[in-house]
Design a protein around this motif. Structure first.
Motif, PDB file in Angstrom:
ATOM      1  N   TYR A  25       0.687  -1.240  -0.029  1.00  0.00           N
ATOM      2  CA  TYR A  25      -0.131  -0.111  -0.073  1.00  0.00           C
ATOM      3  C   TYR A  25       1.066   1.198   0.014  1.00  0.00           C
ATOM      4  CZ  TYR A  25      -3.896  -3.311   0.971  1.00  0.00           C
ATOM      5  OH  TYR A  25      -4.594  -4.288   0.615  1.00  0.00           O
ATOM      6  N   ASP A  26       0.505   2.184  -0.593  1.00  0.00           N
ATOM      7  CA  ASP A  26       1.123   3.431  -0.920  1.00  0.00           C
ATOM      8  C   ASP A  26       1.062   4.245   0.333  1.00  0.00           C
ATOM      9  OD1 ASP A  26       0.889   4.010  -4.595  1.00  0.00           O
ATOM     10  OD2 ASP A  26       1.847   2.439  -3.418  1.00  0.00           O
ATOM     11  N   VAL A  27       2.044   5.385   0.207  1.00  0.00           N
ATOM     12  CA  VAL A  27       2.146   6.362   1.596  1.00  0.00           C
ATOM     13  C   VAL A  27       1.694   7.664   1.140  1.00  0.00           C
ATOM     14  CG1 VAL A  27       3.650   6.969   3.318  1.00  0.00           C
ATOM     15  CG2 VAL A  27       3.965   4.900   2.503  1.00  0.00           C
ATOM     16  N   HIS A  28       1.166   8.316   2.130  1.00  0.00           N
ATOM     17  CA  HIS A  28       0.583   9.736   1.935  1.00  0.00           C
ATOM     18  C   HIS A  28       1.254  10.394   3.134  1.00  0.00           C
ATOM     19  CE1 HIS A  28      -2.105   7.199  -0.657  1.00  0.00           C
ATOM     20  NE2 HIS A  28      -2.636   6.744   0.491  1.00  0.00           N
ATOM     21  N   TRP A  29       1.508  11.793   2.741  1.00  0.00           N
ATOM     22  CA  TRP A  29       1.936  12.735   3.829  1.00  0.00           C
ATOM     23  C   TRP A  29       1.293  13.838   4.072  1.00  0.00           C
ATOM     24  CZ3 TRP A  29       6.631  11.450   6.445  1.00  0.00           C
ATOM     25  CH2 TRP A  29       7.133  10.242   5.963  1.00  0.00           C
ATOM     26  N   TYR A  30       1.002  14.235   5.208  1.00  0.00           N
ATOM     27  CA  TYR A  30       0.594  15.448   5.623  1.00  0.00           C
ATOM     28  C   TYR A  30       1.326  16.489   6.464  1.00  0.00           C
ATOM     29  CZ  TYR A  30      -3.214  12.309   4.762  1.00  0.00           C
ATOM     30  OH  TYR A  30      -4.157  11.392   4.245  1.00  0.00           O
ATOM     31  N   GLN A  31       1.144  17.614   6.330  1.00  0.00           N
ATOM     32  CA  GLN A  31       1.752  18.824   7.010  1.00  0.00           C
ATOM     33  C   GLN A  31       0.891  19.588   7.907  1.00  0.00           C
ATOM     34  OE1 GLN A  31       2.450  22.713   5.149  1.00  0.00           O
ATOM     35  NE2 GLN A  31       4.443  22.621   5.449  1.00  0.00           N
ATOM     36  N   LYS A  87      -2.930  19.116   6.485  1.00  0.00           N
ATOM     37  CA  LYS A  87      -3.093  19.418   4.987  1.00  0.00           C
ATOM     38  C   LYS A  87      -2.267  18.391   4.311  1.00  0.00           C
ATOM     39  CE  LYS A  87      -0.799  22.611   1.587  1.00  0.00           C
ATOM     40  NZ  LYS A  87      -0.072  23.509   1.611  1.00  0.00           N
ATOM     41  N   LEU A  88      -3.070  17.722   3.190  1.00  0.00           N
ATOM     42  CA  LEU A  88      -2.434  16.908   2.298  1.00  0.00           C
ATOM     43  C   LEU A  88      -1.132  17.381   1.529  1.00  0.00           C
ATOM     44  CD1 LEU A  88      -2.417  13.815   1.238  1.00  0.00           C
ATOM     45  CD2 LEU A  88      -3.846  14.790  -0.609  1.00  0.00           C
ATOM     46  N   LEU A  89      -0.177  16.812   1.756  1.00  0.00           N
ATOM     47  CA  LEU A  89       1.077  17.031   1.132  1.00  0.00           C
ATOM     48  C   LEU A  89       1.466  16.293   0.001  1.00  0.00           C
ATOM     49  CD1 LEU A  89       3.097  19.549   1.996  1.00  0.00           C
ATOM     50  CD2 LEU A  89       4.603  17.702   3.017  1.00  0.00           C
ATOM     51  N   ILE A  90       1.551  15.090   0.160  1.00  0.00           N
ATOM     52  CA  ILE A  90       1.838  14.002  -0.685  1.00  0.00           C
ATOM     53  C   ILE A  90       0.843  12.761  -1.027  1.00  0.00           C
ATOM     54  CG2 ILE A  90       3.514  12.055  -1.646  1.00  0.00           C
ATOM     55  CD1 ILE A  90       4.639  14.779  -2.231  1.00  0.00           C
ATOM     56  N   PHE A  91       0.449  12.384  -2.078  1.00  0.00           N
ATOM     57  CA  PHE A  91      -0.367  11.038  -2.095  1.00  0.00           C
ATOM     58  C   PHE A  91      -0.031  10.235  -3.032  1.00  0.00           C
ATOM     59  CE2 PHE A  91      -2.755  11.829  -6.091  1.00  0.00           C
ATOM     60  CZ  PHE A  91      -2.493  13.110  -6.301  1.00  0.00           C
ATOM     61  N   GLY A  92       0.074   8.932  -2.781  1.00  0.00           N
ATOM     62  CA  GLY A  92       0.428   7.957  -3.965  1.00  0.00           C
ATOM     63  C   GLY A  92       2.057   7.753  -3.862  1.00  0.00           C
ATOM     64  N   ASN A  93       2.666   8.211  -2.781  1.00  0.00           N
ATOM     65  CA  ASN A  93       4.016   7.952  -2.430  1.00  0.00           C
ATOM     66  C   ASN A  93       4.657   9.145  -3.100  1.00  0.00           C
ATOM     67  OD1 ASN A  93       3.859   5.401  -1.624  1.00  0.00           O
ATOM     68  ND2 ASN A  93       4.213   4.490  -3.609  1.00  0.00           N
TER      69      ASN A  93
END
Lengths: 111, 125
Positions: free
Chosen positions: A33-39, A47-53
């Motif tokens: 499963y891919d990773v997502h990042w929030y700030q 806030k969504l920073l990166i989706f789908g790696n």
């Protein structure tokens, strides 16, 4: 105890490059499963920073990038700016929950 | 531009039920996304509580499942969270968010692309 593991803090000087690692398990990142990042800025909702790696939503500067390998992922920030000082969280899907798991968060300090 | 706004009591007594509502605007509520609740205890990280589809399909965090109910009212563009038998450990900032669940780049993606501002709920007598 968060399911995904992140260091509590990282720091860097303005203009430098920093990376924030995120380690998962065989039921989430290791299962493919891919990773997502929030700030999360102080006192503000995440806030969504990166989706789908490694995909950036519209408006996120290309100074932010992500990568994933096996059971871990990493967020890289280049050209560090004072405004980047925030908490950063990784997140992925976990089969045992049929839902999301988060890292414990990493506080980025810009020196 | 989708907007989400949480509402509900900021103070709940121990053993009672915490009830929050999230109102969605700027987006067709019944079009393809899930809607989720996430909480953040003071000074702590994020915890997924559960998610719901406009049809009523729900997913709950197993650690909270026995106490959580999430429901949806499509006529009002709202979804709600009920958390029963609360204790001080349930004191947290509660966020509602739009959840994207889909296949992308060969993997199954579940992530939160829009968040409400959050509402602080304190459990205390």
């Amino acid at each position: 105890q968060s399911v995904l593991t992140q260091p509590p803090s990282v720091s860097g000087a303005p203009g430098q490059r920093v990376t924030i690692p995120c380690t998962g398990t065989s039921s989430n990142i290791g299962a493919g499963y891919d990773v997502h990042w929030y700030q999360q800025l102080p006192g503000i909702a995440p806030k969504l920073l990166i989706f789908g790696n490694n995909n950036r939503p519209s408006g996120v500067p290309d100074r932010f990038s992500g990568s994933k390998s096996d059971t871990s992922a990493s967020l890289a920030i280049t050209g560090l700016q004072a405004e980047d000082e925030a908490d950063y969280y990784c997140q992925s899907f976990d089969t045992s929950l049929s839902g999301s798991v988060f890292g414990g968060g990493t506080k980025l300090t810009v020196l | 531009q989708v907007q989400l706004q949480e509402s509900g009591p900021g103070l709940v007594k121990p053993s009672e039920t915490l009830s929050l509502t999230c109102t969605v605007s700027g987006y067709s509520f019944s079009s393809g996304y899930y809607w989720g609740w996430i909480r953040q205890s003071p000074g702590k990280g994020l915890e997924w509580i559960g998610s719901i589809y406009h049809s009523g399909i729900t997913y709950y965090n197993p650690s909270l499942k026995s106490r959580v109910t999430i429901s949806v009212d499509t006529s009002k563009n709202q979804f709600s969270l009920n958390l029963s038998s609360v204790t001080a450990a349930d004191t947290a900032m509660y966020y509602c968010a739009r959840e994207d669940r889909r296949y992308g780049s060969g993997s199954f993606w579940v992530y939160f692309d829009s968040w409400g501002q959050g509402t602080l709920v304190t459990v205390s007598s």
